[in-house]
Design an enzyme around this catalytic site. Structure first.
Site, PDB file in Angstrom:
ATOM      1  CB  CYS A  82      -0.731   4.532   5.478  1.00 36.81           C
ATOM      2  SG  CYS A  82      -1.271   3.759   6.996  1.00 36.81           S
ATOM      3  CG  HIS A 100       2.773   1.032   1.896  1.00 39.65           C
ATOM      4  ND1 HIS A 100       2.899   2.277   2.468  1.00 39.65           N
ATOM      5  CD2 HIS A 100       1.767   0.412   2.584  1.00 39.65           C
ATOM      6  CE1 HIS A 100       2.015   2.402   3.450  1.00 39.65           C
ATOM      7  NE2 HIS A 100       1.335   1.285   3.540  1.00 39.65           N
ATOM      8  CG  HIS A 153       3.340   2.111   8.861  1.00 43.83           C
ATOM      9  ND1 HIS A 153       3.175   3.386   8.337  1.00 43.83           N
ATOM     10  CD2 HIS A 153       2.473   1.317   8.194  1.00 43.83           C
ATOM     11  CE1 HIS A 153       2.247   3.351   7.397  1.00 43.83           C
ATOM     12  NE2 HIS A 153       1.813   2.103   7.289  1.00 43.83           N
TER      13      HIS A 153
END
Lengths: 391, 207
Positions: free
Chosen positions: A151, A283, A320
């Site tokens: 990520c 995030h 995401h």
């Protein structure tokens, strides 16, 4: 002496479509893009919801599309020297196709040689190939490298680009990242109980239940100030600070105090010479462990300013984006800086008492921004931060 | 510079299953740092590079998906190299940068690692950098991918780690013979042969 790093072009694609206007209509309007996935059978998985745009296409196509847009915007000449750094884990749809075809070949009693039908396109599963193919498609000369750090992969690519330029090792770097919703990661994140149970992503809220996946790809052109000036390129913003730091806490969970995130953000702020910024793109995965840890990390780094720094998670609209998250959220942060608009945390209900920052709930705010930050975190306790300033 | 290698005999790492990829990395880095003087974890970086990566973990997950079986949660966790880097960070109290890279230039796992290590040292991002190259002997998919890339997998699972220090010059790669044809890697080290040659030169032994 550290050279200045300028951002001179970008291209972006999310579930809202391609380009900045699609982001303004979706992300900045606080409109979640989640819907039932139709590009494959979601029956075996824990959710059918994700943020997708159209049918499945090869990863290399969206990388090429967004990178070409970035190069056009920057006005880079054909055949330019530019390093190509790509955050990607490879094309997972090609991986599934390889093993499906291999299974069918075996069922047919046949000829499942290594280069059989399943082998066609198998090279697209290799991250490094994606970087090389993108550089070839753009016709640029330079290093081709893939960052596979989950990520934070494309954020790492941007940090690396900043190091190459600021140290004088490169004049021009194209940093990109891409992820498209597919079955492999829907199965993986489902097995880890990380997916939202109700089709919505509510970062920092008391009733959050997890993340949903989303399509995303973006590319940015970074240049040295001297190089950009020589070409007469128009800078969109300066990348003035960056930081990478580890938690050294747990393989899969963040440090509960957000120690690594605070260290990465602190390095980025010190590099920029700033005590604070006007906006943070968080995030914000809406998972149980991430959001309180991130809140504490941001509180630690901003200290007395923490209550006056707006923070939002645009994963509440885009989902995401995994390896693409860093660079897509950098583009979102760039638009916030240039438009003077803070994208909201969409679907915001009641804040988790452990998450007590200004999360820009549900509606965009206007703000006169001089500097903004985007932060990302990943498995292994790896954290990144990037500071953008107006030029 | 300190170097270390590990092969398929690397001990298992609790929580990591099926694949030798993470145990190889774990053993090579521990062996490398185990003989180094203590350093500041906040000023230490770990950079991992591989061409194909942990194909065993990805392929095991994909084959179970295609077979209609539930995904193993441990495979989810270890499907990114971040997981073993994070484990090493916990073991060794490393809070500096952790990077994982994929590079497909033949023989250039070593070159890209050394370039990245030098960049981190010269820009002040770290005072010492552990570089680790890792590649698995190829299964079906990885073999097809290596052929298409023009790269050569090692004959056996292998990891090589090097520790660079700010006070030491970054080493130059030994000159390697022309890349062998994909079908017959004479040395068996494939994409890691540059690192193996570097380690051998450092240790004063033949590769």
């Amino acid at each position: 002496m550290r050279r200045e790093v300028l951002l001179t072009g970008y291209g972006v694609r999310t579930a809202f479509g391609t380009g900045a206007e699609a982001l303004r209509d979706g992300v900045f309007d606080g409109r979640p893009a989640f819907a039932p996935v139709t590009r494959f059978d979601t029956g075996p998985y824990r959710t059918d919801a994700a943020a997708t745009h159209g049918p499945a296409v090869p990863l290399r196509e969206v990388l090429a599309e967004t990178a070409a847009a970035a190069v056009r915007m920057a006005g880079l000449p054909a055949g330019a020297r530019a390093d190509v750094l790509v955050g990607t884990a490879g094309d997972f749809t090609a991986l599934t196709r390889f093993w499906r075809t291999r299974g069918r070949d075996a069922d047919a009693g046949g000829a499942a040689g290594s280069d059989g039908a399943g082998g066609a396109g198998v090279v697209e599963t290799v991250p490094a190939w994606q970087a090389a193919a993108l550089a070839d498609a753009l016709g640029v000369r330079g290093t081709r490298l893939a960052f596979t750090s989950a990520c934070v992969a494309s954020a790492m690519a941007v940090v690396h680009g900043c190091l190459l330029i600021s140290s004088g090792r490169a004049d021009t770097v194209l940093c990109a990242g891409a992820y498209l919703v597919e079955e492999e990661n829907l199965a993986k994140f489902g097995s880890g109980f990380a997916l939202s149970r109700d089709g919505a992503v509510r970062p920092f809220c008391a009733d959050r239940s997890g993340l949903l996946l989303g399509d995303g790809a973006a590319a940015v052109v970074l240049e040295s100030a001297d190089g950009a000036r020589r070409r007469g390129a128009r800078p969109l913003a300066a990348l003035t600070g960056w930081g990478v730091a580890g938690d050294a806490h747990h393989v899969a969970r963040p440090h509960p105090e957000g120690a690594g995130l605070a260290a990465a953000a602190g390095r980025a702020l010190r590099g920029a010479g700033l005590p604070r910024v006007g906006y943070v793109n968080a995030h914000g995965t809406a998972t149980r462990h991430n959001d309180p840890a991130e809140t504490r990390g941001l509180r630690a780094v901003f200290g007395p300013y923490a209550d006056s720094v707006p923070v939002s998670s645009t994963k509440s609209t885009t989902g995401h984006l995994l390896e693409a998250a860093g660079v897509v959220e950098l583009v979102i942060t760039l638009l916030a800086l240039r438009d003077g608009v803070l994208p909201p945390t969409a679907g915001f209900t009641e804040p988790d008492p452990l998450c007590d920052l200004d999360f820009v709930p549900n509606r965009p705010h206007k703000a006169d921004l001089r500097a903004a930050m985007t932060v990302n975190a990943a498995f292994g306790g790896v954290n990144t931060a990037l500071v953008l300033e107006r030029t | 510079m300190i170097t270390a290698m590990s092969d398929a005999s690397a001990p298992p790492v609790p929580g990591f299953v099926e694949s030798t990829f993470s145990p190889l990395v774990h053993a090579a880095v521990h062996r490398c740092l185990g003989v180094a003087p203590p350093g500041d974890g906040a000023r230490t970086a770990i950079v991992l590079a591989s061409t194909v990566g942990d194909a065993t973990t990805l392929d095991t997950g994909s084959r179970s998906l295609v077979a209609g079986q539930a995904h193993q949660p441990l495979l989810f966790m270890q499907s990114t190299a971040n997981a073993i880097l994070g484990r090493l960070a916990v073991d060794l109290a490393v809070t500096g940068p952790l990077l994982s890279l994929s590079t497909a230039v033949p023989d250039d796992v070593a070159g890209e690692l050394l370039t990245t290590g030098a960049l981190l040292l010269e820009t002040g991002e770290a005072d010492r950098v552990v570089l680790v190259g890792v590649e698995l002997a190829a299964g079906d998919r990885a073999a097809a991918a290596h052929r298409a890339l023009g790269t050569v997998p090692p004959a056996e699972d292998l990891a090589v780690a090097l520790l660079l220090d700010r006070d030491d010059p970054v080493p130059h790669l030994p000159e390697l013979p022309a890349h062998p044809p994909p079908a017959a890697p004479p040395d068996g080290y494939g994409t890691l042969r540059g690192l193996v040659a570097l380690a051998a030169r450092n240790q004063g032994t033949p590769p």
